[in-house]
Structure formats: structure tokens, C-alpha cells
Write an enzyme that holds these catalytic residues in place. Structure first.
Site, PDB file in Angstrom:
ATOM      1  N   GLY A  39     -19.632 -15.087   9.210  1.00 48.29           N
ATOM      2  CA  GLY A  39     -18.768 -15.305   8.064  1.00 48.29           C
ATOM      3  C   GLY A  39     -17.843 -14.147   7.794  1.00 48.29           C
ATOM      4  N   ALA A 101     -26.954 -15.301  -0.697  1.00 46.22           N
ATOM      5  CA  ALA A 101     -27.571 -16.584  -1.055  1.00 46.22           C
ATOM      6  C   ALA A 101     -28.168 -17.264   0.174  1.00 46.22           C
ATOM      7  CB  ALA A 101     -26.537 -17.490  -1.717  1.00 46.22           C
ATOM      8  N   GLN A 103     -29.175 -15.785   2.912  1.00 45.76           N
ATOM      9  CA  GLN A 103     -30.338 -15.025   3.372  1.00 45.76           C
ATOM     10  C   GLN A 103     -31.605 -15.504   2.684  1.00 45.76           C
ATOM     11  OE1 GLN A 103     -29.987 -10.761   3.336  1.00 45.76           O
ATOM     12  NE2 GLN A 103     -28.096 -10.762   4.517  1.00 45.76           N
ATOM     13  N   HIS A 124     -26.341  -4.898   3.906  1.00 42.61           N
ATOM     14  CA  HIS A 124     -26.320  -4.871   2.449  1.00 42.61           C
ATOM     15  C   HIS A 124     -27.770  -4.816   1.987  1.00 42.61           C
ATOM     16  CE1 HIS A 124     -24.874  -5.289  -1.527  1.00 42.61           C
ATOM     17  NE2 HIS A 124     -24.869  -6.606  -1.635  1.00 42.61           N
ATOM     18  N   GLY A 153     -14.968  -7.128   6.616  1.00 46.39           N
ATOM     19  CA  GLY A 153     -15.049  -7.402   8.044  1.00 46.39           C
ATOM     20  C   GLY A 153     -13.693  -7.276   8.727  1.00 46.39           C
ATOM     21  N   SER A 270       6.727  13.862  -8.266  1.00 48.87           N
ATOM     22  CA  SER A 270       7.621  14.693  -9.070  1.00 48.87           C
ATOM     23  C   SER A 270       6.836  15.458 -10.132  1.00 48.87           C
ATOM     24  CB  SER A 270       8.670  13.817  -9.760  1.00 48.87           C
ATOM     25  OG  SER A 270       8.060  13.021 -10.774  1.00 48.87           O
TER      26      SER A 270
END
Length: 336
Positions: A39, A101, A103, A124, A153, A270
Site C-alpha cells: 500500500g 487496521a 494488521q 510503525h 513511501g 531580508s
């Protein structure tokens, strides 16, 4: 490895010079790296590993857009592209890159293939850190590690193709084989990291959630929107408001910060800009510091994780998400 010392702490950093690609390939020469999920991070990490000469396969749900994307990218079914179950069975170094989710949903399946001595790698720390909410509890007989590129990615792949590298954090949660750190560093170099800095799973996910909601995305989007709105309310044209808010930020000032730091950016503006920025910087810090303290508390107590899991579990989540993103897309500033 290098030890970088700062005022209150020191950290471990590993560079390509200290851990060259050839050494990384030697360390992982007998491993079958299975990238699970194609993904956000999956395509970049898998392709970088493949281009660097590692033995890598991809595991993805068949008959899905991501499966089709993998085929378009040159992965061949039944050769180096398999179902998630087949890839987990064949893989000895399993890189778990499904969404947080997904996972949770696939964990019972993936866990079944975690035989003794395998490596389970994350990008993660969410699933493991908030295991009480996700149910992701790795068995004791595998190495559990993390390599987290500090970027999307697309950036991981783009910088690799340019011959550069993205910085990554790494962590060892569980060292069953007593070789986990060496394998983790090798993997980090393999996916194209410029250098790797040491962390732990909890710190990775805390900093990640905090950063995304803060400066990297949430705060940035909010501040940009506020400045643009004030300029428009005071009669400035859309183009003028956009250029003073977004164009100069992304095309001129941020590259200077990236090159040599905030002070370098100030020095290359500046004297009028310098004076105003130095005067107003502490006011913005004072105004936003309480918000950042509140945000970090929400992350560290698990409240943000609860919100993510709850919203992602709703049947109409994708539909509502698209509506929110479309609203952002239609704002005048981004049309400009």
C-alpha cells in the site's frame, strides 16, 4: 556505530559508511524477506530491496488494487508475488507493512507462520505499543524489530532512485536469535536509509502520532489555513494570499531549512523578515505550546490510538474519509 552527544543525552546513529550495502547483503544472504502489504510503504521498501539485490517477495491479498499495482511494478505471481499466507510461510524476515487496521485483522493469520527464529519487522510501533487495543502480541520465539523510514513511501522510493537516502529509526523489541540488531541494520540499509538512529517501539509511535498531528500535517494545515483566511479577509487576492502562505514556504524557505537549519534560513532572508520573525516566533510558541502538551498527553495515554481504531473500524469510514478529504480539496487555497 556513532555516539552523538548533545546537552542532555546521547544517541546511537549508524551510517552507510559504517554499515555498507555489501555488509548488509552478507548479513541477510540466507533470509527470504517477505514484504506483507503493498500500500503506502510496501512498494518503496520492496522495490528498493529488490534493486539492491536482496531476496525479497511480496505478500498481498489477491484480486485487490494493491495486487494489481504489484503486478504493474514487475512482481510476478507465484514467483515473487504471493498471497499473504504463502508469503508468510516462505518468508524468514517478515516485514509487516499492512495498515494499522489491517494488521489487527490479519494478525491471527500472520502469527500462525511465525515459527522459531524468524524475524518480524514493523515500520510503525502502533500495533505492538498498543497491543492491549490491537491484540498484536508477538510470540517469544521470534525477533521483533522496527525500521521506520521518516517519510512517505513515495519519498523513500524517490530519494532511492536519486541515489540519496531517507533517514530511518530502528528498534529492537525482542532479540530471540541474539542477531536481531545486525539484521535490523542490514534491512535498514537495504531499504535505502541514509542513516539510522536508535529508538524503541513506544518512542517511535509516540513521536510519529505526535508529529503527524502536529507540525508535519495537522498544525501545518491549520496554520496555513488561518494565515490564508486572514489575508483574504483583508482584501488580498487569492494568488497573493497563496504565494505568501504556501508557495514561498515550500519552494523557497523549507529547502533552506533542510540545507542548513532554521538559522541558515533566517540569515538568507531580508533584515526586515529576520526582525519580524524573531519578534513573532516566541508569540507563536507561547500560543501553541499548550496545544502540543495536550496533544502529547492524548498520544501517550492511548486516546489517539483509541480514536484511530474506533473510526477505522466503522463500516462507513472510507466514505466519510473521502468526504473530509474532498472538502479539503475544494477549499479555495488549494484550488488556487
Amino acid at each position: 556505530m556513532s555516539k552523538l552527544k548533545f546537552a542532555y543525552t546521547e544517541e546511537t546513529v549508524v551510517t552507510r559508511e559504517e554499515f555498507p550495502l555489501q555488509k548488509a547483503k552478507e548479513v541477510l544472504k540466507d533470509e527470504v524477506i517477505a514484504v506483507i502489504g503493498y500500500g503506502v510503504q510496501g512498494p518503496a521498501q520492496a522495490l528498493n530491496l529488490k534493486d539492491n539485490g536482496f531476496h525479497v517477495i511480496v505478500g498481498q491479498r489477491k484480486n485487490s488494487p494493491s495486487w494489481d499495482k504489484a503486478v504493474e511494478d514487475g512482481w510476478e505471481p507465484n514467483k515473487n508475488l504471493f498471497s499473504i499466507e504463502e508469503a508468510c510461510q516462505k518468508g524468514t524476515f517478515i516485514c509487516y507493512l499492512l495498515s494499522d487496521a489491517a494488521q489487527m485483522q490479519m494478525w491471527p493469520t500472520v502469527r500462525e507462520f511465525l515459527t522459531p527464529g524468524k524475524t518480524l519487522c514493523f515500520s510503525h510501533g502502533f500495533s505492538v505499543t498498543y497491543s492491549d487495543k490491537t491484540g498484536v502480541v508477538p510470540p517469544p520465539h521470534v525477533d521483533v524489530v522496527l525500521v521506520a523510514p521518516k517519510g512517505s513511501g513515495r519519498s523513500v522510493r524517490k530519494l532511492f532512485e536519486q541515489g540519496k537516502g531517507i533517514n530511518s529509526s530502528y528498534a529492537i523489541e525482542q532479540d530471540y536469535t541474539k542477531k536481531a540488531e545486525e539484521k535490523t541494520l542490514a534491512f535498514g540499509i537495504g531499504v535505502g536509509s541514509g542513516y539510522l538512529f536508535q529508538t524503541n517501539f513506544k518512542h517511535e509511535v509516540y513521536s510519529d502520532l505526535f508529529g503527524e498531528r502536529g507540525v508535519l500535517m495537522g498544525a501545518l494545515a491549520g496554520i496555513i489555513s488561518a494565515q490564508y483566511e486572514v489575508l483574504r479577509e483583508n482584501g488580498h487576492s487569492p494568488s497573493e494570499a497563496f504565494n505568501e502562505t504556501v508557495e514561498e514556504l515550500t519552494q523557497s524557505l523549507v529547502p533552506l531549512i533542510s540545507e542548513n537549519g532554521m538559522d541558515w534560513m533566517f540569515k538568507n532572508c531580508s533584515t526586515t523578515a529576520q526582525r519580524g520573525a524573531l519578534d513573532w516566533m516566541p508569540k507563536f510558541k507561547k500560543a501553541t505550546l499548550p496545544v502540543f502538551h495536550s496533544l502529547y498527553k492524548s498520544v501517550s495515554t492511548g486516546e489517539e490510538a483509541r480514536i484511530v481504531i474506533s473510526s477505522n473500524s466503522r463500516e462507513d469510514y472510507r466514505e466519510k474519509l473521502e468526504a473530509e478529504l474532498q472538502k479539503l480539496h475544494n477549499e479555495e487555497i488549494w484550488q488556487v
